[in-house]
Design a protein around this motif. Structure first.
Motif, mmCIF file in Angstrom:
data_model
loop_
_atom_site.group_PDB
_atom_site.id
_atom_site.type_symbol
_atom_site.label_atom_id
_atom_site.label_comp_id
_atom_site.label_asym_id
_atom_site.label_seq_id
_atom_site.Cartn_x
_atom_site.Cartn_y
_atom_site.Cartn_z
ATOM 1 N N ASP A 1 3.164 -0.190 -1.701
ATOM 2 C CA ASP A 1 2.721 -0.153 -3.088
ATOM 3 C C ASP A 1 2.739 -1.519 -3.767
ATOM 4 O OD1 ASP A 1 5.582 0.019 -2.989
ATOM 5 O OD2 ASP A 1 5.580 0.573 -5.110
ATOM 6 N N ASP A 2 3.466 -2.480 -3.219
ATOM 7 C CA ASP A 2 3.458 -3.826 -3.791
ATOM 8 C C ASP A 2 2.198 -4.544 -3.307
ATOM 9 O OD1 ASP A 2 5.202 -6.109 -5.121
ATOM 10 O OD2 ASP A 2 4.312 -6.945 -3.295
ATOM 11 N N ALA A 3 1.318 -4.869 -4.249
ATOM 12 C CA ALA A 3 0.009 -5.414 -3.894
ATOM 13 C C ALA A 3 0.120 -6.730 -3.131
ATOM 14 C CB ALA A 3 -0.837 -5.601 -5.148
ATOM 15 N N ALA B 1 -1.485 -7.234 5.563
ATOM 16 C CA ALA B 1 -2.823 -6.912 6.063
ATOM 17 C C ALA B 1 -3.563 -8.177 6.497
ATOM 18 C CB ALA B 1 -3.619 -6.175 4.991
ATOM 19 N N ARG B 2 -3.475 -9.234 5.688
ATOM 20 C CA ARG B 2 -4.166 -10.481 6.037
ATOM 21 C C ARG B 2 -3.622 -11.058 7.341
ATOM 22 N NH1 ARG B 2 -3.189 -12.890 1.767
ATOM 23 N NH2 ARG B 2 -1.398 -14.151 2.414
ATOM 24 N N GLY B 3 -2.294 -11.085 7.480
ATOM 25 C CA GLY B 3 -1.685 -11.642 8.688
ATOM 26 C C GLY B 3 -2.064 -10.867 9.936
ATOM 27 N N LEU B 4 -2.057 -9.536 9.842
ATOM 28 C CA LEU B 4 -2.402 -8.716 11.003
ATOM 29 C C LEU B 4 -3.882 -8.841 11.362
ATOM 30 C CD1 LEU B 4 -0.297 -5.539 10.119
ATOM 31 C CD2 LEU B 4 0.147 -7.147 11.987
ATOM 32 N N ARG B 5 -4.734 -8.931 10.340
ATOM 33 C CA ARG B 5 -6.173 -9.097 10.608
ATOM 34 C C ARG B 5 -6.463 -10.439 11.257
ATOM 35 N NH1 ARG B 5 -7.452 -6.566 4.712
ATOM 36 N NH2 ARG B 5 -7.551 -4.352 5.350
ATOM 37 N N GLU B 6 -5.713 -11.463 10.859
ATOM 38 C CA GLU B 6 -5.882 -12.779 11.479
ATOM 39 C C GLU B 6 -5.503 -12.757 12.953
ATOM 40 O OE1 GLU B 6 -3.576 -15.386 9.055
ATOM 41 O OE2 GLU B 6 -5.132 -15.579 7.495
ATOM 42 N N VAL C 1 -3.082 1.117 2.104
ATOM 43 C CA VAL C 1 -2.996 2.155 1.069
ATOM 44 C C VAL C 1 -1.779 1.857 0.210
ATOM 45 C CG1 VAL C 1 -2.726 4.623 0.656
ATOM 46 C CG2 VAL C 1 -4.078 3.846 2.593
ATOM 47 N N ASP C 2 -1.878 2.130 -1.106
ATOM 48 C CA ASP C 2 -0.793 1.716 -2.012
ATOM 49 C C ASP C 2 0.047 2.868 -2.565
ATOM 50 O OD1 ASP C 2 -2.503 2.889 -3.827
ATOM 51 O OD2 ASP C 2 -2.842 1.074 -5.018
ATOM 52 N N ASN C 3 -0.087 4.074 -2.018
ATOM 53 C CA ASN C 3 0.770 5.176 -2.468
ATOM 54 C C ASN C 3 0.947 6.194 -1.341
ATOM 55 O OD1 ASN C 3 -1.055 7.767 -2.999
ATOM 56 N ND2 ASN C 3 -2.220 5.975 -3.711
ATOM 57 N N GLY C 4 2.010 6.980 -1.443
ATOM 58 C CA GLY C 4 2.361 7.894 -0.374
ATOM 59 C C GLY C 4 1.394 9.041 -0.182
#
Length: 223
Positions: free
Chosen positions: A8-10, A17-22, A30-33
């Motif tokens: 949930d922390d943007a 996400a950026r690191g894994l995509r790199e 997704v930002d909520n359960g």
């Protein structure tokens, strides 16, 4: 590798996400359960990265719901809740690994890769047995000779550890490290106390004892 990040922390979510995509991974964020549960149920993911403290549905409830539905996708809990009790609770809820914030991205990436290498083993190990004792890791139910046995979380974790290593002696140090996450000897009798409680529940009411004490060595479970 296809990954789902539920955070949930943007700022943290975007960083992961950026690191894994790199690294060449396919990542959904997704930002909520609630949305995370829907996405995890609908998508075929190799690993889920789940924050424990989420809006709508918290991370623990999300993972318990997935496990109850038979979803065995490996889960890495990512959270600021870092006490031993918190980690045990996360693993008992169905998590496969637990990383505490703040974290190094390299460690997160390595843990995700390790989880992705063993999904088939997790799929096969939803039920553990020893003689007439069965442990269902999805429903968290323990039965012996058709009788349900209620265990506290650490009793469950201790029994699971012994069942996964059936026939092999487990030293006091091994149990402290695996079940209590203690990497030194604190001169406590916590292992002996919990072994005694386990025996009272799974051995004493029955004619055959499963938990054996190997004098001077440790404990093992047979069956």
């Amino acid at each position: 590798m296809k990954l789902l990040v539920i955070e949930d922390d943007a700022t943290t979510g975007a960083y992961i996400a950026r690191g894994l995509r790199e690294e060449g991974q396919a990542v959904d964020l997704v930002d909520n359960g609630r949305d995370g549960l829907v996405q995890a149920t609908a998508g075929a993911y190799d690993v889920l990265i789940v924050d424990r403290m989420l809006p709508e549905i918290d991370g623990m409830t999300l993972v318990k719901t997935l496990r109850g539905a038979g979803n065995r996708t490996p889960v890495l809990f990512l959270t600021s809740l870092g006490s031993v009790d918190d980690r045990i609770a996360g693993l008992n809820a169905g998590g496969d690994d637990y990383l505490v914030k703040p974290f190094a991205f390299g460690e997160l990436s390595a843990r995700v890769a390790a989880l992705a290498r063993r999904p088939q083993a997790l799929e096969q190990d939803t039920k553990l047995t020893a003689g007439d004792l069965t442990m269902d890791l999805v429903t968290r139910q323990v039965m012996r000779a058709g009788r349900k046995i209620d265990l506290l979380p650490r009793e469950f974790a201790l029994l699971e550890h012994l069942l996964r290593r059936k026939g092999r002696v487990q030293t006091r140090t091994m149990l402290l490290e695996s079940v209590w996450d203690i990497s030194f000897d604190p001169k406590t009798n916590v292992v002996e106390t919990h072994i005694s409680r386990l025996r009272a529940k799974i051995d004493k009411p029955f004619p055959t004892e499963l938990i054996q004490t190997m004098r001077g060595a440790g404990y093992r479970i047979e069956g």
